[in-house]
Design an enzyme around this catalytic site. Sequence first.
Site, short mmCIF file in Angstrom:
data_model
loop_
_atom_site.label_atom_id
_atom_site.label_comp_id
_atom_site.label_asym_id
_atom_site.label_seq_id
_atom_site.Cartn_x
_atom_site.Cartn_y
_atom_site.Cartn_z
N ARG A 18 0.81 -1.15 0.03
CA ARG A 18 0.04 -0.33 0.02
C ARG A 18 0.92 1.41 0.06
NH1 ARG A 18 -3.97 0.31 4.45
NH2 ARG A 18 -2.93 -1.32 5.59
N ASN A 387 36.63 31.08 -10.02
CA ASN A 387 37.37 30.14 -9.39
C ASN A 387 37.42 28.96 -10.41
OD1 ASN A 387 34.75 29.66 -9.03
ND2 ASN A 387 35.04 28.01 -7.52
#
Length: 457
Positions: A18, A387
Site C-alpha cells: 500500500r 574560481n
Amino acid sequence: MATQSLQVVILAAGQGKRMHSRLPKVLHPLGGRPMLLHVLDSARRLAPTRLAVVIGHGGEAVTSHLEAPDVAWAMQDRQLGTGHAVMQAMPMLEPKGVVLVLYGDVPRIATGTLRSLVDAAAENQLALLTQEVEDAKGYGRIVRDASGRVARIVEERDASEAERAIREVNTGVVAAPFAKLEAWLAGLTNDNVQGEYYLTDIVAAAVAESYPVAVRRPQSPTECLGVNSKRELARIERLLQMDRAQALLDAGVTLADPARVDVRGELACGRDVSIDVNCIFEGKVALGDGVKIGANCILRDVTVGEGTEIRPFSLLEEASVGANARIGPYARIRPGTQLADEVHIGNFVEVKASAIGRASKANHLAYVGDATVGKGVNIGAGTITCNYDGANKHRTVIEDDVQIGSDVQLVAPVTIGRGATIGAGATITKDAPPGELTVTEKKQVTRPGWKRPQKSK
Ligand code: UD1
Ligand code: CA
C-alpha cells in the site's frame, strides 16, 4: 527486575504494497532516517544481547542501505505470516532469556512501554501489548473469557461478528521466554482464512497449558501506530516532529510554532535559542546560546556559534558559522565553508568551500568560492571569485583588511595582499600588492549628440 538476558526480533519482511513504492517499506524515511533505524534504536536502548531482523521483499536493498553490524539478518523468502517470520529468526538467537518481538513498521514505541513488557516476560509470563481503540478495524482482537482473562487473539478476518465488536486490540508487540516461544511456534498451524502462521496463535497455546499471560498498555495512545500507507507515514512523521518540537520547547528553545519546524536529524541547542516558522534542520545541527534562526531557513550539518543570527530564507549546508555572525536574508552557504566570529554574509551571497576570517563582510550579491579570506575584509556588491577555468578550480586568497569595491572579478589563482584596496569594476588577474590601490582602468566617455534608436514603424 529483568535479570534474564534479552534478545529482540524485528519483523520487516512485509512488502508494504500500500506504499505504492519501489523502496522497501522499512526504508521510507521518517524524521530524515529510514523507518527501520528508529525501531533498531528502540531495540538498542534495551541493550539486547542479540538483535535479529527478518527481511524478505527487497531484503538486499535493506541490508545494503543500513549499516548495522550488530544486526543478524534473517531471510523470510515467502511471507507466510508473522509466526513464520519469527521462526526464521529463532536459529539466530541464543536459547535462553526473553525474546521481544517488534515490527519494523511501528517506529514510535516508547522505551518504557517496551521495558514493561520485557519485565513481565522475565517473570515467566507471555507479555502482550494491547490497547483499547475507537476503531479496531484491521487489528487482531483480544478475546477474554467470562472472568476477564485473556483467552486468545483472533484476527479480524477470522473473527465472528461478536468478536469484531471487541475494541481491545493487539498492537503486535509481544515478549516471552525463549524456550516457551520456541515450543509455541513449533505448534503453529496455518489453518485460518489467510492460510498464514499467525504469531498471535501463541496466546491460545499459552492459555491451553495455563501459562500466565500478562497484558501491558502503551504509555500514549499513538505510539503503537504502524505505517502501511503514505497517509500513515505522513501522520507518523507529524507525530514524530511534534515529539521533537516538544522536546526542544522543554529544553528551553523558543519555537514560533512547534507545528512548523522539521528536525530531520539531530538538533542540539544552547540556551535562549529561538527559531521562527518553517525551518528545516537536517543531519547534525548545533546552535549555540542565543542563536536566532529566521523564518524559512534550512540548515544541514551546520554548527552555529553563540549570538549569531541567521536571517530568513537562508540555506546552509556542511558549514560552520562563528559567534555573533549575521547571515542572510537569502544567503547560500555551501559545503566546506567556515565563517569566523562576527562575519556578515548578506542577501544573495553564495559562499562555497571558503574560510572567511573574523568580522569580514560580504553584504550583497557576491560569489565567494574556493577562497581564503582574512580578517576585517569587505567584499563589495557584485564581486565574484572566478574560481573555475572550465577544467580546474583555483583558490583565491584575500588577506586581512582588504577592501574590494563593487563588481570586481577575482580571477583565480590570485592573492590580494593585506590592506590592499581594489577599485570598483576591476578584473584582477594578477596578484595585487599589499597596502596599495589596484584598479583596472576603464575610460568613461560621453558621446555628444548621440541619439537613442527609435522603433521603426
Ligand atoms: C498483525 C497481527 C494483529 C495486530 C496487527 C497490529 C498477526 C497474525 N496479526 O496483523 O493481531 O493487531 O499486526 O498491527 O500477527 N511480517 C513479516 N513476515 C510475514 C508477515 C508479516 O515479516 O510473513 C511483518 C510485516 O512486515 C510487519 C509485521 O510483520 O512489520 C506485521 O505484519 P502485518 O501483515 O502488517 O500484520 P497484520 O495483518 O496487520
Ligand atoms: Ca499491519
